[in-house]
Scaffold this active site. Structure first.
Site, PDB file in Angstrom:
ATOM      1  N   CYS A 127       9.102  -3.955 -24.252  1.00 28.76           N
ATOM      2  CA  CYS A 127       7.821  -4.418 -23.719  1.00 28.76           C
ATOM      3  C   CYS A 127       7.729  -5.946 -23.769  1.00 28.76           C
ATOM      4  O   CYS A 127       8.349  -6.618 -22.950  1.00 28.76           O
ATOM      5  CB  CYS A 127       6.665  -3.746 -24.463  1.00 28.76           C
ATOM      6  SG  CYS A 127       5.084  -3.849 -23.586  1.00 28.76           S
ATOM      7  N   HIS A 232       8.053   1.724 -24.043  1.00 33.48           N
ATOM      8  CA  HIS A 232       8.316   1.825 -25.481  1.00 33.48           C
ATOM      9  C   HIS A 232       9.167   3.066 -25.752  1.00 33.48           C
ATOM     10  O   HIS A 232       8.635   4.177 -25.885  1.00 33.48           O
ATOM     11  CB  HIS A 232       7.002   1.906 -26.262  1.00 33.48           C
ATOM     12  CG  HIS A 232       6.258   0.617 -26.334  1.00 33.48           C
ATOM     13  ND1 HIS A 232       6.216  -0.158 -27.472  1.00 33.48           N
ATOM     14  CD2 HIS A 232       5.549  -0.051 -25.400  1.00 33.48           C
ATOM     15  CE1 HIS A 232       5.495  -1.244 -27.238  1.00 33.48           C
ATOM     16  NE2 HIS A 232       5.074  -1.195 -25.982  1.00 33.48           N
ATOM     17  N   GLU A 234      10.562   3.920 -28.439  1.00 34.28           N
ATOM     18  CA  GLU A 234      10.311   4.475 -29.773  1.00 34.28           C
ATOM     19  C   GLU A 234       9.220   5.540 -29.742  1.00 34.28           C
ATOM     20  O   GLU A 234       9.123   6.368 -30.659  1.00 34.28           O
ATOM     21  CB  GLU A 234       9.935   3.359 -30.763  1.00 34.28           C
ATOM     22  CG  GLU A 234       8.566   2.729 -30.587  1.00 34.28           C
ATOM     23  CD  GLU A 234       8.520   1.608 -29.565  1.00 34.28           C
ATOM     24  OE1 GLU A 234       7.561   0.811 -29.602  1.00 34.28           O
ATOM     25  OE2 GLU A 234       9.447   1.520 -28.728  1.00 34.28           O
TER      26      GLU A 234
END
Length: 266
Positions: A127, A232, A234
């Site tokens: 990001c 993202h 994650e």
């Protein structure tokens, strides 16, 4: 087998005035790491370490501790998300008071990125990290997608946060496409209101938003591994619940493979 040492850039919290209303540790400047990023990076034989920022006004001066020392000792770098990149970091004035960004973090992360680049160590940006890579290589950003690209789809919904998704198109034949079995389309989360405008030196686009064409992923054509994505990963680790969604594991494993290969050569 010695573990891979992956450095993660720090997010920075600055005390808000009046600090007395907050109290405790929040009266101090904090360097912190979002847990989901650390847990995404951590694998067997992988250790994650947050790299603290070094700023001119701090107790330690840059001449005393060199970020290049981290680049020499660590095996790879993750630039995590967070506050906006300051327009002043790419030669512009903020168009709005809310878009001034974090100039202190910019200076720290640009120096950190360049140190890992000089050392030939792999770098991945999430990001803001994707935007930072672009700026560090001489590129610019859209300060606010809705303002500067009013025809664009919604790329951020603060109420939905990581549950905001949209489609992207992957560049055919790109490394990113190959990681997902040659896929040319996918779905990713979206938590950003700024985006890559003019590409930095030797960067190529590997994914764009659908249908607005906003840059979603970039890769460096230079001598070492550098990849940045607007989403993202994650938050998309493990098995993707929707087959169209790009799970975060292929990107991480490709990065760690590049890190291990670089470490073996060294």
């Amino acid at each position: 087998m010695a573990p891979l040492l992956i450095g993660i850039s720090a997010r920075i919290y600055y005390p808000q005035a009046p600090v007395a209303d907050t109290g405790g540790v929040f009266t101090r400047t904090l360097h912190y790491l979002e847990q989901s990023v650390a847990h995404w990076v951590l694998k067997p034989h992988v250790l994650a370490l947050m790299i603290p920022a070094i700023e001119r006004e701090g107790l330690l001066q840059p001449r005393e501790v060199n970020l290049a020392d981290y680049a020499r000792q660590l095996d790879g770098l993750v630039l995590q998300g967070g506050n906006d990149v300051s327009p002043r970091s790419y030669g512009e004035d903020p168009m709005h008071a809310d878009w001034t960004g974090d100039r202190i973090r910019d200076r720290y992360e640009i120096e950190l990125f360049r140190a890992f680049l000089a050392a030939g160590k792999p770098v991945i940006g999430i990001c803001r990290g994707c935007q930072l890579i672009n700026v560090a290589l001489g590129g610019t950003l859209y300060q606010d997608i809705p303002t500067q690209l009013p025809e664009a789809i919604g790329h951020r919904d603060l109420m939905r946060y990581d549950q905001q998704f949209h489609d992207i198109e992957l560049t055919p034949g790109s490394r990113l496409s190959q990681l997902y079995g040659g896929a040319t389309h996918g779905e990713v989360n979206s938590i950003h209101h700024q985006a890559v405008k003019d590409l930095g030196e030797d960067l190529v686009v590997e994914a764009r938003g659908v249908p607005d064409g906003v840059v979603e992923a970039v890769r460096w054509r230079g001598s070492s591994y550098v990849f940045g994505m607007q989403w993202h990963p994650e938050f998309m680790a493990g098995d993707a619940p929707d087959p169209r969604r790009l799970g975060g594991d292929p990107i991480l494993l490709d990065f760690l493979s590049a890190v291990a290969e670089r470490k073996e050569r060294r």
